[in-house]
Design an enzyme around this catalytic site. Structure first.
Site, short mmCIF file in Angstrom:
data_model
loop_
_atom_site.label_atom_id
_atom_site.label_comp_id
_atom_site.label_asym_id
_atom_site.label_seq_id
_atom_site.Cartn_x
_atom_site.Cartn_y
_atom_site.Cartn_z
N LYS A 194 -1.89 7.15 -2.49
CA LYS A 194 -1.76 5.81 -1.91
C LYS A 194 -0.37 5.28 -2.25
O LYS A 194 -0.01 5.14 -3.42
CB LYS A 194 -2.85 4.90 -2.49
CG LYS A 194 -2.71 3.47 -2.00
CD LYS A 194 -3.91 2.64 -2.40
CE LYS A 194 -3.71 1.19 -1.97
NZ LYS A 194 -4.86 0.36 -2.30
N LYS A 247 -2.79 7.58 2.34
CA LYS A 247 -2.71 6.22 2.87
C LYS A 247 -1.34 5.64 2.62
O LYS A 247 -0.85 5.78 1.50
CB LYS A 247 -3.77 5.37 2.17
CG LYS A 247 -3.78 3.93 2.58
CD LYS A 247 -4.72 3.16 1.71
CE LYS A 247 -4.54 1.69 2.04
NZ LYS A 247 -5.15 0.85 1.05
#
Ligand code: PBG
Length: 322
Positions: A194, A247
């Site tokens: 992330k 992400k």
């Protein structure tokens, strides 16, 4: 010398679909839902046209509609009535997410309920965990909170917990705690790679989770790094993650591909709020053809190697392709 003519396989719709390499199936999509504890917090999100913050009752209705359209997995984000320094409403069994999990499980027992596991929507300072004396996020104290919250969500009947905090060691800690409490069947979808991204802007408006000071760069990854993503994924797989996630999506398709090539667990990608907002804004101006652009973007994730795509476009994609 024979002439090689690739255009032969592009002649008609039927030929093109016969040789098509990648398809996005509704089974692969997860729809995020923002569920607000207080009715006054429900309503439209200006930067995400078409996405609303829903009450618990509206969430059940929305989930039923999604399920009927073929989207059988949802990812829940809670917008609590109360925030404090210890994110206490996150691990409250009567909190908005556990309540919604129970309501969804009662209404739609087959639906896969994924709960985002993080503290940023629950802390008054908007960071993803407990702060130490210097205002830094304290890794191990935060992991202890996540473990507690994961157990509460599991007790409520969640199918998958999705830690999105980027604390070190949280996957292993959550796995052990779930197993020790007889929740061995609850899966972990880890936000493994992330990045500290500008593309979460609209989400922070949606979830009311903007850090009150500083940023998330001491825990989320530097956008310049790809090898480090593989290391983060390897750690999460070792610690027991069932599904790993990259992400955001579009700016990190190379990372999705690398993850696919290096690991055999399912790979998820999160087509985040800023990617949605960007596309919606251009579509609203009439600058790009919305249906084609959305299909092209979702296909890019699958082509890059994602098995699962988390996207705010899930419902409209299902309407067109379900
Ligand atoms: C919570 C969380 C965020 C997103 C998912 N989980 C925000 C953040 O880390 O700042 C972003 C989702 C999106 O932008 O659509 N930590």
């Amino acid at each position: 010398m024979i002439a090689i003519r690739p255009r032969r396989l592009r002649r008609t719709d039927v030929v093109r679909s016969l040789v098509r390499e990648n398809r996005v199936h509704v089974d692969q999509l997860i729809a995020p839902i923002f569920v607000a504890e207080r009715a006054e917090d429900a309503g439209p999100i200006a930067s995400m046209p078409g996405v609303d913050r829903l009450t618990r009752e509206a969430t059940v209705r929305e989930a039923r509609e999604l399920y009927e359209l073929g989207i059988k997995s949802v990812l829940l984000f809670g917008i609590p009535a109360h925030k404090d320094a210890r994110a206490s409403s996150n691990y409250d069994p009567q909190g908005i997410v556990p309540q919604t999990i129970r309501a969804l499980k009662a209404a739609l027992p087959e639906m896969v309920i994924v709960a985002d596991l993080c503290n940023c929507e629950y802390t008054d300072h908007g960071h993803c965990g407990i702060l130490d004396a210097h205002g830094d996020v304290d890794n191990d104290a935060t992991v202890a909170l996540l473990v507690r919250t994961a157990a509460v969500y599991a007790e409520a009947g969640v199918d998958v917990v999705a830690p999105s905090d980027m604390m070190d060691g949280r996957v292993g800690a959550i796995r052990s705690a779930l197993d020790a409490r007889a929740f061995a069947g609850v899966a972990i979808m880890s936000y493994s790679a992330k990045y500290a991204s500008a593309f979460y802007g609209p989400f922070r408006e949606a979830a009311g989770a903007t850090p009150q000071f500083g940023d998330r760069r001491s825990y989320q990854m530097d956008p310049s790094n790809a090898r480090e993503a593989l290391r983060e994924i390897a750690l999460d797989v070792e610690e027991g993650a069932d599904i790993v996630m990259v992400k955001p999506g579009l700016p990190y398709l190379d990372v999705v591909r690398a993850a696919r090539d290096n690991f055999d667990v399912p790979i998820a990608v999160y087509n985040v709020s800023g990617e949605y907002a960007m596309l919606k804004a251009a579509i609203a101006q009439g600058w790009i053809d919305g249906d084609r652009a959305v299909d092209e973007v979702l296909t890019s994730f699958v082509r890059a190697g994602a098995d699962i795509v988390i996207t705010y476009f899930a419902k409209e994609y299902a309407r067109r392709h379900g």
